[in-house]
Design a protein around this motif. Structure first.
Motif, PDB file in Angstrom:
ATOM      1  N   ILE A   1     -46.755  14.966  51.880  1.00  0.00           N
ATOM      2  CA  ILE A   1     -45.508  15.722  51.722  1.00  0.00           C
ATOM      3  C   ILE A   1     -44.506  14.874  50.962  1.00  0.00           C
ATOM      4  CG2 ILE A   1     -43.594  16.879  52.871  1.00  0.00           C
ATOM      5  CD1 ILE A   1     -45.409  17.427  55.234  1.00  0.00           C
ATOM      6  N   THR A   2     -44.150  15.314  49.764  1.00  0.00           N
ATOM      7  CA  THR A   2     -43.186  14.560  48.952  1.00  0.00           C
ATOM      8  C   THR A   2     -41.748  14.938  49.274  1.00  0.00           C
ATOM      9  OG1 THR A   2     -43.220  16.166  47.146  1.00  0.00           O
ATOM     10  CG2 THR A   2     -44.851  14.400  47.077  1.00  0.00           C
ATOM     11  N   GLY A   3     -41.537  16.105  49.874  1.00  0.00           N
ATOM     12  CA  GLY A   3     -40.189  16.507  50.220  1.00  0.00           C
ATOM     13  C   GLY A   3     -40.138  17.927  50.739  1.00  0.00           C
ATOM     14  N   VAL A   4     -38.952  18.317  51.198  1.00  0.00           N
ATOM     15  CA  VAL A   4     -38.685  19.648  51.731  1.00  0.00           C
ATOM     16  C   VAL A   4     -37.439  20.190  51.047  1.00  0.00           C
ATOM     17  CG1 VAL A   4     -38.261  21.022  53.804  1.00  0.00           C
ATOM     18  CG2 VAL A   4     -39.599  18.908  53.964  1.00  0.00           C
ATOM     19  N   VAL A   5     -37.500  21.423  50.581  1.00  0.00           N
ATOM     20  CA  VAL A   5     -36.314  22.082  50.044  1.00  0.00           C
ATOM     21  C   VAL A   5     -35.964  23.271  50.930  1.00  0.00           C
ATOM     22  CG1 VAL A   5     -36.715  21.317  47.679  1.00  0.00           C
ATOM     23  CG2 VAL A   5     -37.680  23.487  48.412  1.00  0.00           C
ATOM     24  N   VAL A   6     -34.686  23.434  51.221  1.00  0.00           N
ATOM     25  CA  VAL A   6     -34.217  24.478  52.140  1.00  0.00           C
ATOM     26  C   VAL A   6     -33.070  25.228  51.486  1.00  0.00           C
ATOM     27  CG1 VAL A   6     -33.156  24.927  54.386  1.00  0.00           C
ATOM     28  CG2 VAL A   6     -34.959  23.210  54.185  1.00  0.00           C
ATOM     29  N   SER A   7     -33.150  26.548  51.525  1.00  0.00           N
ATOM     30  CA  SER A   7     -32.186  27.370  50.793  1.00  0.00           C
ATOM     31  C   SER A   7     -30.829  27.473  51.481  1.00  0.00           C
ATOM     32  CB  SER A   7     -32.758  28.772  50.567  1.00  0.00           C
ATOM     33  OG  SER A   7     -32.993  29.424  51.810  1.00  0.00           O
ATOM     34  N   HIS A   8     -30.816  27.585  52.828  1.00  0.00           N
ATOM     35  CA  HIS A   8     -29.542  27.752  53.520  1.00  0.00           C
ATOM     36  C   HIS A   8     -29.717  27.510  55.014  1.00  0.00           C
ATOM     37  CE1 HIS A   8     -31.412  31.705  53.930  1.00  0.00           C
ATOM     38  NE2 HIS A   8     -30.528  32.037  54.854  1.00  0.00           N
ATOM     39  N   GLU A   9     -28.607  27.596  55.735  1.00  0.00           N
ATOM     40  CA  GLU A   9     -28.553  27.107  57.110  1.00  0.00           C
ATOM     41  C   GLU A   9     -29.098  28.055  58.168  1.00  0.00           C
ATOM     42  OE1 GLU A   9     -24.044  28.419  58.437  1.00  0.00           O
ATOM     43  OE2 GLU A   9     -24.306  26.602  57.262  1.00  0.00           O
TER      44      GLU A   9
ATOM     45  N   GLY B   1     -38.466  11.072  58.404  1.00  0.00           N
ATOM     46  CA  GLY B   1     -38.154  10.311  57.200  1.00  0.00           C
ATOM     47  C   GLY B   1     -38.608  10.961  55.920  1.00  0.00           C
ATOM     48  N   ILE B   2     -38.828  12.280  55.938  1.00  0.00           N
ATOM     49  CA  ILE B   2     -39.279  13.007  54.751  1.00  0.00           C
ATOM     50  C   ILE B   2     -38.057  13.390  53.906  1.00  0.00           C
ATOM     51  CG2 ILE B   2     -40.414  15.121  53.952  1.00  0.00           C
ATOM     52  CD1 ILE B   2     -42.121  14.972  56.524  1.00  0.00           C
ATOM     53  N   PRO B   3     -38.096  13.164  52.597  1.00  0.00           N
ATOM     54  CA  PRO B   3     -36.939  13.504  51.750  1.00  0.00           C
ATOM     55  C   PRO B   3     -36.561  14.981  51.846  1.00  0.00           C
ATOM     56  CG  PRO B   3     -38.476  12.113  50.556  1.00  0.00           C
ATOM     57  CD  PRO B   3     -39.163  12.495  51.829  1.00  0.00           C
ATOM     58  N   ILE B   4     -35.271  15.239  51.876  1.00  0.00           N
ATOM     59  CA  ILE B   4     -34.739  16.590  52.059  1.00  0.00           C
ATOM     60  C   ILE B   4     -33.864  16.954  50.874  1.00  0.00           C
ATOM     61  CG2 ILE B   4     -33.325  18.078  53.521  1.00  0.00           C
ATOM     62  CD1 ILE B   4     -35.873  17.055  54.888  1.00  0.00           C
TER      63      ILE B   4
ATOM     64  N   ALA C   1     -28.202  14.219  55.435  1.00  0.00           N
ATOM     65  CA  ALA C   1     -29.338  13.366  55.052  1.00  0.00           C
ATOM     66  C   ALA C   1     -30.015  13.901  53.804  1.00  0.00           C
ATOM     67  CB  ALA C   1     -30.329  13.278  56.203  1.00  0.00           C
ATOM     68  N   LEU C   2     -29.197  14.200  52.806  1.00  0.00           N
ATOM     69  CA  LEU C   2     -29.746  14.793  51.604  1.00  0.00           C
ATOM     70  C   LEU C   2     -30.219  13.727  50.632  1.00  0.00           C
ATOM     71  CD1 LEU C   2     -27.090  17.552  50.889  1.00  0.00           C
ATOM     72  CD2 LEU C   2     -29.113  17.653  52.321  1.00  0.00           C
ATOM     73  N   SER C   3     -31.286  14.054  49.933  1.00  0.00           N
ATOM     74  CA  SER C   3     -31.743  13.189  48.845  1.00  0.00           C
ATOM     75  C   SER C   3     -32.538  14.027  47.872  1.00  0.00           C
ATOM     76  CB  SER C   3     -32.605  12.042  49.369  1.00  0.00           C
ATOM     77  OG  SER C   3     -33.771  12.537  49.984  1.00  0.00           O
TER      78      SER C   3
END
Length: 222
Positions: free
Chosen positions: A46-54, A69-72, A83-85
């Motif tokens: 898993i290279t990262g997670v993208v989330v559209s909204h809350e 510790g997965i990039p968000i 904790a955005l990156s």
């Protein structure tokens, strides 16, 4: 590379873009343990997670990724997650604003194996046009006819202002189709106010590439 749908709708949303060594998670509305199972517990890819909204059906389990510790990348939730990156290569992710009742973001995702993939959900419409899309994942939440038969006026108005109607979805696909388009996937269909068969058939009439509906367990090659 494959697209796997672990959920699409009010019960929880989560989609995986993955091959043997890489995975991008789109939306965190399904327990992380379900993602682990889908990846045969190889979460190191898993290279990262993208989330559209809350909203919970999209972000309820985001804290589990943060804890791991997965990039968000959740630009509309900066004050919530803290904790955005940026998501690391090999996926390139650009964002654009959507139209919902809270800040909401669409994603333009690029990868050498799939080209350009657009993801947009929980939005009244998308105000932009995109060139040379190879894959479209787009909300097709309800039809006006079924909505008017199912809910009172107040709830109808809220849905109209926060989710994409079938005709709007068709217009978006028509405006953004090209010879490079290889697949379309319809997201977030309402249980009460959508007709999966009609939606899929009528959109298939607009384009030559396959049209899928994002039911839980759907998986196809991109």
């Amino acid at each position: 590379m494959k697209l796997t749908c672990l959920g699409s709708g009010s019960a929880g949303n989560c989609y995986l873009l993955h091959n043997e060594t890489e995975c991008l998670v789109i939306e965190a509305g399904i327990p992380f343990k379900e993602v682990k199972k889908a990846l045969d517990f190889n979460i190191s890819k898993i290279t990262g997670v993208v989330v559209s909204h809350e909203h919970g059906d999209h972000a309820k389990y985001l804290h589990e990724y943060i804890k791991g510790g997965i990039p968000i990348m959740a630009p509309s939730m900066e004050r919530v997650t803290g904790a955005l990156s940026a998501v690391s290569k090999p996926f390139s992710v650009r964002t654009f604003p959507l139209v919902h009742d809270v800040p909401c973001t669409g994603f333009l995702i690029e990868h050498s194996e799939i080209g350009r993939l657009l993801f947009a959900t929980d939005t009244e419409y998308v105000r932009y046009r995109f060139k040379n899309l190879n894959h479209i994942l787009i909300e097709c939440n309800y039809s006006q006819d079924l909505l008017s038969k199912s809910y009172h006026d107040g709830l109808q108005e809220r849905i109209k202002l926060t989710h994409m109607e079938f005709g709007t979805c068709k217009d978006f696909i028509q405006a953004n189709k090209s010879q490079e388009l290889k697949s379309v996937c319809l997201l977030h269909l309402s249980d009460r106010t959508s007709d999966e068969k009609i939606f899929q058939e009528e959109i298939q009439d607009l384009i030559e590439c396959p049209v899928y509906v994002a039911n839980r367990g759907l998986e196809y090659e991109l």
